[in-house]
Scaffold this active site. Structure first.
Site, PDB file in Angstrom:
ATOM      1  N   ARG A 171       0.821  -1.224   0.000  1.00 43.59           N
ATOM      2  CA  ARG A 171       0.000   0.000   0.000  1.00 43.59           C
ATOM      3  C   ARG A 171       0.851   1.270   0.000  1.00 43.59           C
ATOM      4  O   ARG A 171       0.488   2.279   0.617  1.00 43.59           O
ATOM      5  CB  ARG A 171      -0.953   0.025   1.206  1.00 43.59           C
ATOM      6  CG  ARG A 171      -1.936  -1.095   1.254  1.00 43.59           C
ATOM      7  CD  ARG A 171      -2.943  -1.080   0.111  1.00 43.59           C
ATOM      8  NE  ARG A 171      -3.727  -2.284   0.143  1.00 43.59           N
ATOM      9  CZ  ARG A 171      -3.346  -3.424  -0.463  1.00 43.59           C
ATOM     10  NH1 ARG A 171      -2.255  -3.467  -1.179  1.00 43.59           N
ATOM     11  NH2 ARG A 171      -4.095  -4.499  -0.386  1.00 43.59           N
ATOM     12  N   SER A 268     -10.825  -0.621   3.689  1.00 41.01           N
ATOM     13  CA  SER A 268     -10.040  -1.055   4.856  1.00 41.01           C
ATOM     14  C   SER A 268      -9.446   0.166   5.539  1.00 41.01           C
ATOM     15  O   SER A 268      -8.717   0.932   4.908  1.00 41.01           O
ATOM     16  CB  SER A 268      -8.892  -1.971   4.416  1.00 41.01           C
ATOM     17  OG  SER A 268      -9.418  -3.043   3.683  1.00 41.01           O
ATOM     18  N   GLU A 360      -4.577   2.584   6.980  1.00 44.31           N
ATOM     19  CA  GLU A 360      -4.337   2.535   5.532  1.00 44.31           C
ATOM     20  C   GLU A 360      -4.943   3.792   4.911  1.00 44.31           C
ATOM     21  O   GLU A 360      -4.410   4.365   3.971  1.00 44.31           O
ATOM     22  CB  GLU A 360      -5.005   1.283   4.940  1.00 44.31           C
ATOM     23  CG  GLU A 360      -4.803   1.174   3.449  1.00 44.31           C
ATOM     24  CD  GLU A 360      -5.419  -0.094   2.854  1.00 44.31           C
ATOM     25  OE1 GLU A 360      -5.346  -1.164   3.487  1.00 44.31           O
ATOM     26  OE2 GLU A 360      -5.972   0.006   1.739  1.00 44.31           O
TER      27      GLU A 360
END
Ligand SMILES: Cc1cc2nc3c(=O)[nH]c(=O)nc-3n(C[C@H](O)[C@H](O)[C@H](O)COP(=O)(O)OP(=O)(O)OC[C@H]3O[C@@H](n4cnc5c(N)ncnc54)[C@H](O)[C@@H]3O)c2cc1C
Length: 364
Positions: A171, A268, A360
């Site tokens: 990520r 998320s 995230e």
């Protein structure tokens, strides 16, 4: 370029948080009639005084949570032009950064360009998908990136990056780079404006405007993700087509996640934490049912669920009943309420498992 002052961001973030930006600049996309329209808008941006003050880039706002008004310029990239091509080994799609990631998958399936189908139904733009190196169902965007074209908003240089140069990670990528030292322009702006700098990097360097993706010519489905393999098996599909993989991934996703048009969220909220070998082994011994992925990666959703948060709300922010990793807007919530909920979850997970959760989503 279209400029709006004192502009509501409610429709520009999927959490549906109602804050304002001091200014929003829409960079237009190129068209057949005006093939250089995007470039012209970027040049205007570089020449104007917009970049002398805090600014941020936004795609669909599906990975961010605004906790307060943004005292700077929000820049929305408009380039959507695309074209295809191939060589002896691969097929390629070059797409404007503003194109939706799912639209790119849809195109690739239509053209029988293989490899991206597992990334079906991820909200947001392909430009931001590069920044985050989005991933789902066993595939990450980095697996498909050939080159990325970006503008350096500090020097005005237009540059092409190879996949390797993008330094993709879990990520993350080079494009998340934060400017460590304050630039001359920022110092100047502090003298004339009293902007409140947020935790967000208020001066991102690279504006991605075009991405070249590489596709396989032969279809070899990636079925390493257990839930996908199980679901195909349950449906009696032994040799799935590309379209079947796309359909099953899409259905699986929306059976577990809140649809942005019904409940605001940023997907998320936390990353899956990576711990050292000894910590992973100790936790696994104490909690034999705990999922443990390669590289000592834990399941943040499982950890949160074990702390009893799944389905709970705090104020008007909640933990999605079908997926504890997702925080959602339970009705008119503020970013501060989301941040308070995230903090409480973080504290509980740290207390019970000794593991720190990192967001995230980008908190602004
Ligand atoms: C329901 C739901 C499910 C999701 N599922 C997944 C998933 O499975 N996997 C996954 O990885 N993510 C997932 N996400 C997160 C999100 O979809 C991705 O991170 C997506 O790529 C964000 O795209 P965006 O256009 O909305 O980016 P934004 O949220 O607008 O921006 C994200 C970051 O990219 C930067 N940025 C945006 N455009 C550009 C540009 N052109 N140039 C440079 N920087 C730019 C922004 O400044 C910001 O730092 C999900 C989100 C939701 C709401």
């Amino acid at each position: 370029m279209e400029i709006y002052d004192n502009y509501s961001l409610k429709g520009l973030n999927t959490f549906g948080i109602d804050v304002k930006a001091r200014r929003v600049a829409y960079l237009q996309g190129s068209t057949l009639d005006e093939p250089f329209r995007f470039r012209r808008d970027v040049e205007a941006l570089l020449k104007g005084d917009y970049l002398r003050h805090p600014y941020m880039l936004i795609g669909e706002g599906s990975n961010m949570v605004f906790t307060k008004d943004y005292e700077g310029t929000v820049i929305k990239v408009g380039e959507t032009a695309f074209h295809g091509g191939d060589d002896n080994n691969y097929k390629y799609l070059t797409v404007g950064a503003r194109m939706l990631t799912d639209e790119v998958v849809r195109l690739s399936v239509g053209y029988k360009y293989y490899g991206m189908e597992n990334l079906s139904a991820i909200p947001g733009t392909i430009g931001a998908a590069v920044v985050q190196n989005v991933g789902a169902y066993g595939v990450e965007l980095k697996d498909l990136v050939e080159t990325v074209e970006a503008v350096d908003l500090q020097s005005g240089e237009w540059r092409e990056f190879t996949c390797e140069e993008c330094t993709f990670g879990y990520r993350t990528s080079l494009f998340k780079e934060v400017e460590e030292t304050k630039s001359r322009r920022e110092k100047e702006s502090e003298n004339t404006f009293n902007f409140q700098l947020s935790t967000y990097n208020s001066r991102p360097r690279w504006l991605i405007w075009r991405v070249k993706l590489r596709f396989a010519k032969e279809f070899r489905p990636v079925l390493t993700y257990k839930a996908l393999a199980d679901e195909l098996q349950r449906r009696g599909i032994d040799e799935p087509s590309q379209q079947q993989v796309r359909d099953v991934v899409t259905e699986l996703r929306w059976s577990k996640l809140p649809r942005p048009e019904e409940h605001g969220s940023a997907g998320s909220f936390f990353k899956n934490p990576v711990v050292d070998e000894a910590t992973a082994a100790a936790l696994k011994a104490e909690y034999p049912d705990m999922p443990l992925y390669p590289g000592n990666k834990l399941s943040a959703g499982w950890l949160i669920d074990q702390c009893g948060w799944k389905g709970k709300t705090m104020g008007r922010a909640g933990v999605w009943p079908k997926q504890a990793l997702v925080l959602y807007n339970a009705g008119g919530c503020t970013g501060a309420e989301v941040a308070a909920l995230a903090k409480a979850i973080r504290q509980d997970v740290k207390h019970k498992f000794g593991v720190a959760l990192d967001p995230e989503a980008i908190i602004i």
